[in-house]
Design an enzyme around this catalytic site. Sequence first.
Site, PDB file in Angstrom:
ATOM      1  CG  ASP A  30     -45.754  64.758  90.786  1.00 61.56           C
ATOM      2  OD1 ASP A  30     -46.341  63.757  91.683  1.00 61.56           O
ATOM      3  OD2 ASP A  30     -44.581  64.600  91.072  1.00 61.56           O
ATOM      4  CG  ASN A  86     -48.353  54.119  93.361  1.00 59.17           C
ATOM      5  OD1 ASN A  86     -48.649  53.112  92.736  1.00 59.17           O
ATOM      6  ND2 ASN A  86     -47.792  55.020  92.453  1.00 59.17           N
ATOM      7  N   GLY A  92     -44.365  51.308  94.378  1.00 61.97           N
ATOM      8  CA  GLY A  92     -43.175  51.810  94.247  1.00 61.97           C
ATOM      9  C   GLY A  92     -44.014  53.262  94.796  1.00 61.97           C
ATOM     10  CD  GLN A  93     -47.116  54.785  99.494  1.00 63.41           C
ATOM     11  OE1 GLN A  93     -46.594  53.266 100.477  1.00 63.41           O
ATOM     12  NE2 GLN A  93     -47.784  55.914 100.921  1.00 63.41           N
ATOM     13  CG  HIS A  99     -48.902  60.737  97.547  1.00 65.59           C
ATOM     14  ND1 HIS A  99     -48.532  59.822  98.396  1.00 65.59           N
ATOM     15  CD2 HIS A  99     -48.583  59.791  96.373  1.00 65.59           C
ATOM     16  CE1 HIS A  99     -47.672  59.394  98.236  1.00 65.59           C
ATOM     17  NE2 HIS A  99     -47.187  58.593  96.736  1.00 65.59           N
ATOM     18  CG  HIS A 101     -50.099  59.995  91.722  1.00 70.91           C
ATOM     19  ND1 HIS A 101     -49.159  60.114  91.139  1.00 70.91           N
ATOM     20  CD2 HIS A 101     -49.814  59.309  93.088  1.00 70.91           C
ATOM     21  CE1 HIS A 101     -47.993  59.511  91.958  1.00 70.91           C
ATOM     22  NE2 HIS A 101     -48.634  58.914  93.176  1.00 70.91           N
TER      23      HIS A 101
HETATM   24  P1  5GP Z   1     -45.194  57.808  95.061  1.00 66.73           P
HETATM   25  O1  5GP Z   1     -44.798  57.466  93.848  1.00 66.73           O
HETATM   26  O2  5GP Z   1     -44.990  57.514  96.594  1.00 66.73           O
HETATM   27  O3  5GP Z   1     -47.124  57.859  94.749  1.00 66.73           O
HETATM   28  O4  5GP Z   1     -45.564  59.516  94.070  1.00 66.73           O
HETATM   29  C1  5GP Z   1     -44.652  60.351  94.999  1.00 66.73           C
HETATM   30  C2  5GP Z   1     -44.974  61.564  93.805  1.00 66.73           C
HETATM   31  O5  5GP Z   1     -44.119  62.665  94.197  1.00 66.73           O
HETATM   32  C3  5GP Z   1     -43.590  61.480  92.605  1.00 66.73           C
HETATM   33  O6  5GP Z   1     -44.609  62.094  91.905  1.00 66.73           O
HETATM   34  C4  5GP Z   1     -42.667  62.391  92.745  1.00 66.73           C
HETATM   35  O7  5GP Z   1     -42.846  63.244  91.319  1.00 66.73           O
HETATM   36  C5  5GP Z   1     -43.369  63.467  93.533  1.00 66.73           C
HETATM   37  N1  5GP Z   1     -43.055  64.678  94.407  1.00 66.73           N
HETATM   38  C6  5GP Z   1     -41.967  64.191  95.148  1.00 66.73           C
HETATM   39  N2  5GP Z   1     -41.121  64.908  95.525  1.00 66.73           N
HETATM   40  C7  5GP Z   1     -41.479  66.139  94.794  1.00 66.73           C
HETATM   41  C8  5GP Z   1     -41.748  67.020  95.371  1.00 66.73           C
HETATM   42  O8  5GP Z   1     -41.250  67.911  96.600  1.00 66.73           O
HETATM   43  N3  5GP Z   1     -42.594  67.769  95.354  1.00 66.73           N
HETATM   44  C9  5GP Z   1     -43.502  67.859  94.992  1.00 66.73           C
HETATM   45  N4  5GP Z   1     -44.154  68.818  94.144  1.00 66.73           N
HETATM   46  N5  5GP Z   1     -43.806  66.557  94.266  1.00 66.73           N
HETATM   47  C10 5GP Z   1     -42.919  65.451  94.432  1.00 66.73           C
END
Ligand code: 5GP
Length: 113
Positions: A30, A86, A92-93, A99, A101
Amino acid sequence: MSDCLFCKIARKEIPAQIVFDEGDVLAFKDVRPQAPVHVLIIPKKHLARVLDLSTEDAPVLGDSWGGNALADRFSVRESGFRLVVNNGPDAGQAVAHLHFHFLAGRPLRWPPG
Ligand code: 5GP
Ligand code: ZN
C-alpha cells in the site's frame, strides 16, 4: 477497466511494489501504509467490490486470499495479521477494485475506527 487504478497496476502500466504475482492474484504494498506491513491483495480481474464475487471466482480465493503466502513472507504467521475489505462508502472504500488489506507488524486495535 481501462481507467481503474488497480487494473493499471495489475497490467503493470503504473508501478507498484509487488510482493507476489501468482495466477489470477496480485499483491503489492500500500502506498500509504497503516502498519509496518500493509499489502493489498487483488484479483487481476476487475471486480468493483466484494459483493461482486461469485462462485466462478472461487479459484482465486485460494491461499493468497487467506494470507498464507504473506504470513510467511513477512514472518507474521504466529504474531498475527488482519485482513480487511472495505465495501462501499460507509466503510470508506476509496478504490473501486476489490482489494484485501493485509495488515501486520504491530498490535491492531479492535474495533476498527
Ligand atoms: P480502500 O479505502 O479503498 O479500502 O483502500 C484503498 C487503498 O489503496 C488505500 O489504503 C490507499 O493507500 C491505497 N492506494 C491508493 N492509491 C494507490 C496507489 O496508487 N498505489 C498503491 N500501492 N496503493 C494505493
Ligand atoms: Zn479494476
